[in-house]
Design a protein around this motif. Structure first.
Motif, PDB file in Angstrom:
ATOM      1  N   ARG A  50      -5.544   1.180  -8.091  1.00 52.32           N
ATOM      2  CA  ARG A  50      -4.135   0.812  -7.994  1.00 52.32           C
ATOM      3  C   ARG A  50      -3.349   1.624  -9.015  1.00 52.32           C
ATOM      4  NH1 ARG A  50      -1.863  -3.283 -11.571  1.00 52.32           N
ATOM      5  NH2 ARG A  50      -3.333  -3.872 -13.214  1.00 52.32           N
ATOM      6  N   PRO A  86      -5.931   0.551   0.984  1.00 50.99           N
ATOM      7  CA  PRO A  86      -6.198   0.226  -0.425  1.00 50.99           C
ATOM      8  C   PRO A  86      -6.247  -1.248  -0.795  1.00 50.99           C
ATOM      9  CG  PRO A  86      -3.942   0.959  -0.164  1.00 50.99           C
ATOM     10  CD  PRO A  86      -4.605   1.148   1.170  1.00 50.99           C
ATOM     11  N   ARG A 144     -10.142   0.079  -4.056  1.00 56.50           N
ATOM     12  CA  ARG A 144     -10.668   1.169  -4.882  1.00 56.50           C
ATOM     13  C   ARG A 144      -9.872   1.350  -6.174  1.00 56.50           C
ATOM     14  NH1 ARG A 144     -11.700   6.573  -1.613  1.00 56.50           N
ATOM     15  NH2 ARG A 144      -9.477   6.274  -1.212  1.00 56.50           N
ATOM     16  N   PRO A 168      -7.340  -4.752  -4.814  1.00 52.83           N
ATOM     17  CA  PRO A 168      -7.526  -3.360  -4.405  1.00 52.83           C
ATOM     18  C   PRO A 168      -8.960  -3.078  -3.959  1.00 52.83           C
ATOM     19  CG  PRO A 168      -6.407  -3.495  -6.534  1.00 52.83           C
ATOM     20  CD  PRO A 168      -6.946  -4.860  -6.236  1.00 52.83           C
ATOM     21  N   ARG A 201      -4.000   6.268 -11.782  1.00 52.09           N
ATOM     22  CA  ARG A 201      -4.947   5.498 -10.988  1.00 52.09           C
ATOM     23  C   ARG A 201      -5.887   4.715 -11.901  1.00 52.09           C
ATOM     24  NH1 ARG A 201      -4.124  10.232  -8.671  1.00 52.09           N
ATOM     25  NH2 ARG A 201      -3.583  10.315  -6.433  1.00 52.09           N
ATOM     26  N   ALA A 254       0.829  -1.212   0.000  1.00 52.38           N
ATOM     27  CA  ALA A 254       0.000   0.000   0.000  1.00 52.38           C
ATOM     28  C   ALA A 254       0.859   1.256   0.000  1.00 52.38           C
ATOM     29  CB  ALA A 254      -0.922  -0.002   1.213  1.00 52.38           C
TER      30      ALA A 254
END
Length: 219
Positions: free
Chosen positions: A183, A133, A181, A179, A193, A76
């Motif tokens: 990565r 995350p 949300r 993940p 992202r 993370a």
């Protein structure tokens, strides 16, 4: 855990024993262990139900949360540096202290149960401003013996490209790390992202139980 960087998800065998899987599965019917229950159909989340453990967490679940967190925190924090985001404490207690300061006090590990026709819509497990995350699921049931169908589905929504699906069928006792949300994915101008959502395809027969270990707490 190299697969997290290359594929976005990583499978890890033998996280629990079959007896431990049976122990956690049996907990689903013990009301006193849980702080809340969600029937998915009432919220258009899918078909099935899940239950959030209350504090104190069962020792087996607490141990998983404590043991896995430092390992995933290193990933993370590497991701956070690539994306220019704040890093995370190296121990679980530090993360929970950060969650508490943001008003997030409720534990989020949960057990999910799906029967025939059960499924889970694509979603993200975000419970407040503090979001660690990475999370993991542990398959408690035996595919093709306890249930059929019910694959784990992950969909990456890549900027200016079509979405990329990943479908896994973890064995009993196997964990999948993925993940919560987004990565970091390398691009022409550095890391970008990439959003990911996860869900479950329809169960055809039997009963499918999964343990979800989320590290940040909820409001």
């Amino acid at each position: 855990m190299h697969e997290l960087d290359t594929d976005g998800v990583a499978a890890v065998p033998d996280v629990l024993t079959p007896d431990q899987c049976a122990e956690v599965t049996a907990m689903f019917d013990e009301d006193a262990r849980f702080r809340s229950t969600v029937v998915m159909a009432r919220h258009a989340f899918g078909e099935g139900s899940y239950r959030y453990f209350a504090d104190p967490l069962p020792p087996l679940v607490q141990e998983l949360r404590e043991q896995w967190y430092p390992r995933l925190a290193s990933v993370a924090n590497r991701w956070a540096e690539r994306l220019g985001e704040p890093t995370f404490p190296t121990e679980l207690d530090g993360l929970l202290t950060t969650c508490a300061a943001a008003g997030q006090h409720r534990p989020t590990p949960l057990v999910l149960r799906y029967g025939p026709g059960g499924y889970n819509c694509l979603h993200q497990d975000v419970y407040g401003d503090v979001t660690f995350p990475l999370q993991l699921l542990v398959m408690l049931s035996r595919p093709d013996e306890d249930f059929t169908g019910g694959e784990s589905v992950f969909v990456e929504q890549r900027p200016r490209q079509q979405s990329r699906p990943v479908v896994l069928r973890p064995r009993q006792s196997e964990a999948v790390v993925f993940p919560v949300r987004h990565r970091p994915v390398p691009g022409a101008r550095g890391y970008r992202r990439v959003q990911l959502r996860h869900g479950v395809s329809a169960v055809h027969t039997g009963s499918r139980h999964v343990l979800g270990v989320i590290f940040h707490n909820a409001r």
